[in-house]
Design a protein around this motif. Structure first.
Motif, PDB file in Angstrom:
ATOM      1  N   MET A 152       0.823  -1.198   0.000  1.00  0.00           N
ATOM      2  CA  MET A 152       0.000   0.000   0.000  1.00  0.00           C
ATOM      3  C   MET A 152       0.857   1.248   0.000  1.00  0.00           C
ATOM      4  O   MET A 152       1.904   1.304   0.640  1.00  0.00           O
ATOM      5  N   ALA A 153       0.381   2.264  -0.716  1.00  0.00           N
ATOM      6  CA  ALA A 153       1.041   3.566  -0.750  1.00  0.00           C
ATOM      7  C   ALA A 153       0.011   4.646  -0.473  1.00  0.00           C
ATOM      8  O   ALA A 153      -1.161   4.519  -0.841  1.00  0.00           O
ATOM      9  N   LEU A 154       0.448   5.700   0.181  1.00  0.00           N
ATOM     10  CA  LEU A 154      -0.377   6.881   0.411  1.00  0.00           C
ATOM     11  C   LEU A 154       0.300   8.024  -0.325  1.00  0.00           C
ATOM     12  O   LEU A 154       1.407   8.430   0.030  1.00  0.00           O
ATOM     13  N   VAL A 155      -0.329   8.519  -1.387  1.00  0.00           N
ATOM     14  CA  VAL A 155       0.300   9.541  -2.219  1.00  0.00           C
ATOM     15  C   VAL A 155      -0.459  10.856  -2.103  1.00  0.00           C
ATOM     16  O   VAL A 155      -1.654  10.883  -1.821  1.00  0.00           O
ATOM     17  N   ASN A 156       0.287  11.929  -2.325  1.00  0.00           N
ATOM     18  CA  ASN A 156      -0.254  13.280  -2.130  1.00  0.00           C
ATOM     19  C   ASN A 156      -0.870  13.400  -0.744  1.00  0.00           C
ATOM     20  O   ASN A 156      -1.884  14.084  -0.537  1.00  0.00           O
ATOM     21  N   ALA A 157      -0.238  12.739   0.204  1.00  0.00           N
ATOM     22  CA  ALA A 157      -0.780  12.625   1.555  1.00  0.00           C
ATOM     23  C   ALA A 157      -0.780  13.972   2.254  1.00  0.00           C
ATOM     24  O   ALA A 157       0.144  14.765   2.106  1.00  0.00           O
ATOM     25  N   ARG A 158      -1.804  14.197   3.038  1.00  0.00           N
ATOM     26  CA  ARG A 158      -1.874  15.433   3.798  1.00  0.00           C
ATOM     27  C   ARG A 158      -2.356  15.151   5.217  1.00  0.00           C
ATOM     28  O   ARG A 158      -3.156  14.250   5.451  1.00  0.00           O
ATOM     29  N   GLY A 172      -0.080   4.395  19.755  1.00  0.00           N
ATOM     30  CA  GLY A 172      -0.020   3.015  19.284  1.00  0.00           C
ATOM     31  C   GLY A 172      -0.902   2.800  18.073  1.00  0.00           C
ATOM     32  O   GLY A 172      -0.496   2.169  17.087  1.00  0.00           O
ATOM     33  N   LEU A 173      -2.108   3.332  18.131  1.00  0.00           N
ATOM     34  CA  LEU A 173      -3.030   3.214  17.010  1.00  0.00           C
ATOM     35  C   LEU A 173      -2.490   3.950  15.789  1.00  0.00           C
ATOM     36  O   LEU A 173      -2.569   3.460  14.654  1.00  0.00           O
ATOM     37  N   ALA A 174      -1.924   5.127  16.019  1.00  0.00           N
ATOM     38  CA  ALA A 174      -1.378   5.903  14.906  1.00  0.00           C
ATOM     39  C   ALA A 174      -0.272   5.138  14.194  1.00  0.00           C
ATOM     40  O   ALA A 174      -0.247   5.048  12.963  1.00  0.00           O
ATOM     41  N   ARG A 175       0.665   4.560  14.985  1.00  0.00           N
ATOM     42  CA  ARG A 175       1.737   3.790  14.356  1.00  0.00           C
ATOM     43  C   ARG A 175       1.188   2.606  13.588  1.00  0.00           C
ATOM     44  O   ARG A 175       1.657   2.272  12.492  1.00  0.00           O
ATOM     45  N   ARG A 176       0.192   1.948  14.141  1.00  0.00           N
ATOM     46  CA  ARG A 176      -0.393   0.771  13.512  1.00  0.00           C
ATOM     47  C   ARG A 176      -1.017   1.117  12.157  1.00  0.00           C
ATOM     48  O   ARG A 176      -0.881   0.387  11.180  1.00  0.00           O
ATOM     49  N   VAL A 177      -1.692   2.262  12.108  1.00  0.00           N
ATOM     50  CA  VAL A 177      -2.347   2.686  10.868  1.00  0.00           C
ATOM     51  C   VAL A 177      -1.320   3.182   9.853  1.00  0.00           C
ATOM     52  O   VAL A 177      -1.246   2.702   8.722  1.00  0.00           O
ATOM     53  N   ILE A 178      -0.509   4.156  10.268  1.00  0.00           N
ATOM     54  CA  ILE A 178       0.380   4.827   9.321  1.00  0.00           C
ATOM     55  C   ILE A 178       1.481   3.905   8.827  1.00  0.00           C
ATOM     56  O   ILE A 178       1.852   3.935   7.651  1.00  0.00           O
ATOM     57  N   SER A 179       2.012   3.057   9.717  1.00  0.00           N
ATOM     58  CA  SER A 179       3.129   2.206   9.309  1.00  0.00           C
ATOM     59  C   SER A 179       2.715   1.104   8.343  1.00  0.00           C
ATOM     60  O   SER A 179       3.582   0.442   7.764  1.00  0.00           O
ATOM     61  N   ALA A 180       1.422   0.886   8.162  1.00  0.00           N
ATOM     62  CA  ALA A 180       0.983  -0.122   7.198  1.00  0.00           C
ATOM     63  C   ALA A 180       1.298   0.288   5.768  1.00  0.00           C
ATOM     64  O   ALA A 180       1.369  -0.561   4.876  1.00  0.00           O
ATOM     65  N   PHE A 181       1.485   1.589   5.530  1.00  0.00           N
ATOM     66  CA  PHE A 181       1.790   2.069   4.186  1.00  0.00           C
ATOM     67  C   PHE A 181       3.293   1.975   3.946  1.00  0.00           C
ATOM     68  O   PHE A 181       4.094   2.546   4.678  1.00  0.00           O
ATOM     69  N   ARG A 182       3.670   1.239   2.916  1.00  0.00           N
ATOM     70  CA  ARG A 182       5.084   1.060   2.605  1.00  0.00           C
ATOM     71  C   ARG A 182       5.684   2.321   1.983  1.00  0.00           C
ATOM     72  O   ARG A 182       6.894   2.496   2.003  1.00  0.00           O
ATOM     73  N   LEU A 183       4.813   3.158   1.453  1.00  0.00           N
ATOM     74  CA  LEU A 183       5.276   4.374   0.796  1.00  0.00           C
ATOM     75  C   LEU A 183       4.327   5.498   1.182  1.00  0.00           C
ATOM     76  O   LEU A 183       3.115   5.390   0.976  1.00  0.00           O
ATOM     77  N   VAL A 184       4.875   6.559   1.781  1.00  0.00           N
ATOM     78  CA  VAL A 184       4.074   7.734   2.121  1.00  0.00           C
ATOM     79  C   VAL A 184       4.728   8.934   1.460  1.00  0.00           C
ATOM     80  O   VAL A 184       5.842   9.325   1.823  1.00  0.00           O
ATOM     81  N   ASP A 191       3.588  18.216   6.138  1.00  0.00           N
ATOM     82  CA  ASP A 191       2.811  16.981   6.156  1.00  0.00           C
ATOM     83  C   ASP A 191       3.721  15.783   6.382  1.00  0.00           C
ATOM     84  O   ASP A 191       3.416  14.888   7.177  1.00  0.00           O
ATOM     85  N   ALA A 192       4.849  15.733   5.664  1.00  0.00           N
ATOM     86  CA  ALA A 192       5.770  14.604   5.791  1.00  0.00           C
ATOM     87  C   ALA A 192       6.289  14.495   7.220  1.00  0.00           C
ATOM     88  O   ALA A 192       6.396  13.385   7.766  1.00  0.00           O
ATOM     89  N   ALA A 193       6.617  15.607   7.838  1.00  0.00           N
ATOM     90  CA  ALA A 193       7.114  15.581   9.212  1.00  0.00           C
ATOM     91  C   ALA A 193       6.065  15.019  10.163  1.00  0.00           C
ATOM     92  O   ALA A 193       6.388  14.264  11.094  1.00  0.00           O
ATOM     93  N   ARG A 194       4.818  15.378   9.960  1.00  0.00           N
ATOM     94  CA  ARG A 194       3.754  14.855  10.829  1.00  0.00           C
ATOM     95  C   ARG A 194       3.591  13.354  10.645  1.00  0.00           C
ATOM     96  O   ARG A 194       3.393  12.621  11.618  1.00  0.00           O
ATOM     97  N   PHE A 195       3.669  12.885   9.402  1.00  0.00           N
ATOM     98  CA  PHE A 195       3.574  11.441   9.180  1.00  0.00           C
ATOM     99  C   PHE A 195       4.761  10.709   9.798  1.00  0.00           C
ATOM    100  O   PHE A 195       4.592   9.633  10.384  1.00  0.00           O
ATOM    101  N   ARG A 196       5.952  11.289   9.691  1.00  0.00           N
ATOM    102  CA  ARG A 196       7.110  10.653  10.311  1.00  0.00           C
ATOM    103  C   ARG A 196       6.934  10.560  11.824  1.00  0.00           C
ATOM    104  O   ARG A 196       7.282   9.561  12.445  1.00  0.00           O
ATOM    105  N   GLY A 197       6.377  11.581  12.412  1.00  0.00           N
ATOM    106  CA  GLY A 197       6.178  11.579  13.850  1.00  0.00           C
ATOM    107  C   GLY A 197       5.141  10.590  14.321  1.00  0.00           C
ATOM    108  O   GLY A 197       5.117  10.213  15.495  1.00  0.00           O
ATOM    109  N   LEU A 198       4.290  10.130  13.419  1.00  0.00           N
ATOM    110  CA  LEU A 198       3.202   9.228  13.796  1.00  0.00           C
ATOM    111  C   LEU A 198       3.420   7.785  13.353  1.00  0.00           C
ATOM    112  O   LEU A 198       2.515   6.957  13.531  1.00  0.00           O
ATOM    113  N   THR A 204       8.233  11.134   2.814  1.00  0.00           N
ATOM    114  CA  THR A 204       8.965  12.189   2.115  1.00  0.00           C
ATOM    115  C   THR A 204       7.990  13.123   1.414  1.00  0.00           C
ATOM    116  O   THR A 204       6.787  12.854   1.335  1.00  0.00           O
ATOM    117  N   CYS A 205       8.525  14.209   0.883  1.00  0.00           N
ATOM    118  CA  CYS A 205       7.707  15.187   0.159  1.00  0.00           C
ATOM    119  C   CYS A 205       8.284  15.397  -1.238  1.00  0.00           C
ATOM    120  O   CYS A 205       9.130  16.261  -1.441  1.00  0.00           O
TER     121      CYS A 205
END
Length: 456
Positions: A152-158, A172-184, A191-198, A204-205
């Motif tokens: 799974m990939a999340l593109v143009n993510a915001r 814990g829930l945030a990591r479980r959800v966000i880390s499922a995407f192999r590509l963000v 936006d990228a910094a917030r995803f990295r933090g979660l 990347t951007c």
């Protein structure tokens, strides 16, 4: 517990959802002939590699059109499934998809987030990779996709700062959800910094796909016919307006008309079905309704363009655009669409949907912000009047806006290059479609009718 509660709730609601869908269909919100797709039916998987793109609505769908073309160019054997949740997005995809690509692209309405309907959809289509666009995550759909090992990939993510704070309350829930995407791949560095933090350390951007969308189309013959009807009259367009804005636009027109003889104001409501409601606001003003088949005559002051998919036409004819959803608390619509077509761009103060884009346009001198003050109609009239009186200033602003819109023309190909790495190679026969890589962890999101990464 939240995941189980959502799963059970969705299953329990399944018996009443058909009634909900029929009611939506009666209001034009669903296609009555295609309701079965909402239950996961209608799979027609083509042979070979298949990538599934989920784009919630119109904006997301339009932004991925160049990405679809780039994917198809990189992999001539690839097929694409696009799912959306709105009738309008389905129509626009059909209208704007290049004819040469049509045989390789299928559209379906995304199934409602009921476990067995989601399972039916995935069992039928068996995609080799799943690409979610921007921020929409249906808990059961995402969980089932991940559990099948579909990359799974999340593109143009915001993700807004507010949404990030909400997710941080359940790390814990945030990591479980966000880390499922192999590509963000995020829209902005913030936006990228917030995803990295979660939980997505590799987020990347590369840029924002909305910068790379093609110009809105228009029928050349119709544009020429209307240009002859317009003649040399001054004209401006209020595009993608929302309730509350049309009255302000009409009031602004009343103020502008005495100083600009022959002025034609074009109003394009975001939802064309509001045409009769908007027309009723223009009391004692000569108005023509495009949705009723009426052309503007010499005495027409307001052209109500209550039709679908014709914004490209009005941007080409007016060259001065107020972008709606910004004088009311909606968050604004896409300012790059008029910019690509050489329009001077005006927006109101409520533009959080496009903050980064608008900041760049403003820094380049390609934007006018309307400060509503105590009399928004007067301030809008002043801004439009200034552009009409000083065409050179409007042309310079339009050129600056167009330059910003063209900055990331190569972005779709760069994103496509990253996505094809998720797919099996042409000669890979070791795994069946829909499960080509190691299984990703099961996941879920918080309950709600629609769960989006941005929290809306």
């Amino acid at each position: 517990m939240l995941a189980l509660a959502w799963r059970w709730s969705a299953a329990a609601l399944a018996p009443v959802l058909p009634l909900h869908l029929r009611r939506r269909a009666a209001r034009g919100k669903e296609d009555p002939a295609r309701l079965a797709e909402r239950y996961g039916h209608g799979a027609a998987r083509p042979p070979g590699r298949l990538v599934w793109l989920h784009a919630a609505s119109v904006g997301e769908t339009m932004s991925v059109l160049p990405l679809i073309e780039a994917l198809a160019a990189r992999d001539p054997a690839l097929h694409v499934l696009v799912t959306t949740g709105t009738v309008t997005s389905a129509r626009l995809l059909a209208d704007r998809l290049p004819a040469a690509l049509a045989p390789r692209v299928a559209h379906r309405f995304v199934p409602l987030d009921v476990p067995r309907w989601v399972a039916r959809f995935l069992d039928g289509w068996r995609p080799d990779a799943a690409v979610f666009v921007e921020s929409e995550l249906w808990p059961n759909l995402v969980a089932a996709t991940a559990s099948r090992g579909i990359p799974m990939a999340l593109v143009n993510a915001r993700m807004s700062a507010r949404a990030a704070r909400r997710w941080a309350r359940a790390p814990g829930l945030a990591r479980r959800v966000i880390s499922a995407f192999r590509l963000v791949l995020a829209q902005t560095e913030a936006d990228a910094a917030r995803f990295r933090g979660l939980g997505a350390p590799g987020a990347t951007c590369p840029g924002n796909l909305k910068y790379a969308a093609p110009p809105l189309p228009a029928d050349d013959a119709e544009a020429a016919r209307l240009a002859a009807l317009f003649g040399d009259r001054p004209a401006w367009v209020a595009a993608s307006t929302h309730p509350g804005e049309e009255a302000l636009v009409i009031a602004a027109h009343r103020r502008l008309a005495p100083a600009h003889p022959g002025l034609l104001t074009i109003i394009v409501p975001r939802h064309p079905e509001r045409g009769p409601e908007v027309a009723a606001l223009a009391r004692e003003i000569a108005l023509a309704r495009r949705g009723a088949g009426q052309d503007p005559g010499p005495d027409t002051q307001i052209l109500l363009a209550d039709t679908l998919g014709e914004l490209g036409l009005w941007y080409r004819l007016a060259r001065l655009a107020f972008v709606g959803g910004s004088l009311v608390a909606h968050g604004g619509q896409n300012p790059l669409e008029p910019a690509r077509l050489g329009c001077a761009v005006l927006v109101g103060p409520h533009t959080w949907n496009f903050t980064e884009i608008l900041d760049r346009m403003a820094a380049a001198g390609g934007l006018v912000r309307v400060d509503p003050g105590p009399d928004p109609a007067a301030m809008l009239a002043e801004a439009v009047g200034d552009m009409l009186t000083n065409p050179g200033r409007g042309q310079a602003q339009a050129s600056a806006a167009a330059a910003v819109a063209a900055e990331q023309a190569g972005l779709p190909d760069r994103i496509a290059a990253a996505l094809v790495l998720l797919l099996p190679g042409p000669g890979d026969t070791s795994a069946a479609p829909g499960g080509n890589l190691a299984a990703a962890p099961a996941l879920s999101g918080p309950p709600g009718e629609r769960t989006r990464v941005d929290g809306t």
